[in-house]
Design a protein around this motif. Structure first.
Motif, short mmCIF file in Angstrom:
data_model
loop_
_atom_site.label_atom_id
_atom_site.label_comp_id
_atom_site.label_asym_id
_atom_site.label_seq_id
_atom_site.Cartn_x
_atom_site.Cartn_y
_atom_site.Cartn_z
N GLY A 1 0.78 -1.16 0.07
CA GLY A 1 -0.06 0.09 -0.02
C GLY A 1 0.93 1.19 0.12
N LEU A 2 0.42 2.26 -0.66
CA LEU A 2 1.02 3.39 -0.62
C LEU A 2 1.44 4.21 0.84
CD1 LEU A 2 -0.59 5.81 -3.30
CD2 LEU A 2 1.64 4.76 -3.30
N ARG A 3 0.56 3.93 1.83
CA ARG A 3 0.89 4.25 3.26
C ARG A 3 2.13 3.78 3.54
NH1 ARG A 3 -2.64 7.22 5.06
NH2 ARG A 3 -4.86 7.22 4.75
N GLY B 1 -2.39 11.30 -5.20
CA GLY B 1 -3.51 10.25 -5.58
C GLY B 1 -3.34 9.05 -5.07
N PRO B 2 -4.44 8.29 -5.21
CA PRO B 2 -4.41 6.91 -4.94
C PRO B 2 -3.54 6.10 -5.72
CG PRO B 2 -6.46 7.26 -5.83
CD PRO B 2 -5.67 8.59 -6.14
N GLY B 3 -3.44 4.79 -5.22
CA GLY B 3 -2.39 3.85 -5.76
C GLY B 3 -1.92 2.82 -5.19
N VAL C 1 0.69 5.82 -9.10
CA VAL C 1 -0.36 6.42 -8.70
C VAL C 1 -1.29 6.93 -9.72
CG1 VAL C 1 -0.71 8.88 -7.62
CG2 VAL C 1 1.34 7.79 -6.76
N ALA C 2 -2.28 6.62 -9.34
CA ALA C 2 -3.55 7.22 -10.52
C ALA C 2 -3.78 8.76 -10.29
CB ALA C 2 -4.76 6.45 -10.05
N GLY D 1 -10.65 5.96 -3.33
CA GLY D 1 -11.72 4.84 -3.38
C GLY D 1 -11.73 4.57 -5.01
N ALA D 2 -11.03 5.14 -5.79
CA ALA D 2 -11.10 4.81 -7.18
C ALA D 2 -10.34 3.67 -7.58
CB ALA D 2 -10.62 6.03 -8.36
#
Length: 148
Positions: free
Chosen positions: A14-16, A29-31, A121-122, A128-129
């Motif tokens: 996870g990115l975290r 962004g998420p990813g 990364v998106a 949530g995407a």
């Protein structure tokens, strides 16, 4: 739905867990991220599209749907000024998913005291995407996540 491929082989995470707040707090962004295998290799494009930004340590590919994916090779690697990276494509090139973009040596990055972890990364996606994320070992070209 955009399928985003793993640009490098290693362990999906996870990115975290990325040791940089810009990524771990989702500011770009998420990813997902990948703790890369420590062998020299080629970094592939995670989606088909056009390379809109290309630095030795990072690149952005934008698909025909306008979605951009950032691949960042290691943390604080901008400080290397390209050393240890070889460009295999150029800004403005159209690439297919899985096409090599950069060659690098993650062990060399680590030997210089930097983390070789690779955030994927998106860009500009809402929280949530990103769904259907990979877990554990991935090979370059495996599905990393889906961008809904």
């Amino acid at each position: 739905m955009t399928t985003v491929l793993a640009p490098v082989a290693g362990a999906a995470m996870g990115l975290r867990s990325v040791p940089d707040p810009v990524f771990s707090e989702g500011l770009v962004g998420p990813g997902m991220a990948i703790e890369p295998d420590r062998e020299p290799g080629r970094v592939i494009s995670p989606i088909a599209g056009t390379i809109v930004k290309l630095h030795p340590h990072a690149f952005v590919v934008v698909g025909d749907d306008g979605r951009g994916v950032l691949v960042h090779l290691g943390i604080d690697t901008v400080q290397l000024k390209g050393e240890g990276f070889e460009l295999l494509a150029a800004e403005g090139d159209r690439v297919s998913a899985g096409q090599p973009v950069v060659a690098w040596d993650p062990a060399g990055i680590e030997a210089g005291g930097r983390s070789p972890v690779c955030p994927v990364v998106a860009l500009d996606a809402v929280a949530g995407a990103v769904i259907g994320v990979a877990e554990g070992a991935v090979k370059a070209g495996d599905e990393l996540f889906e961008w809904a």
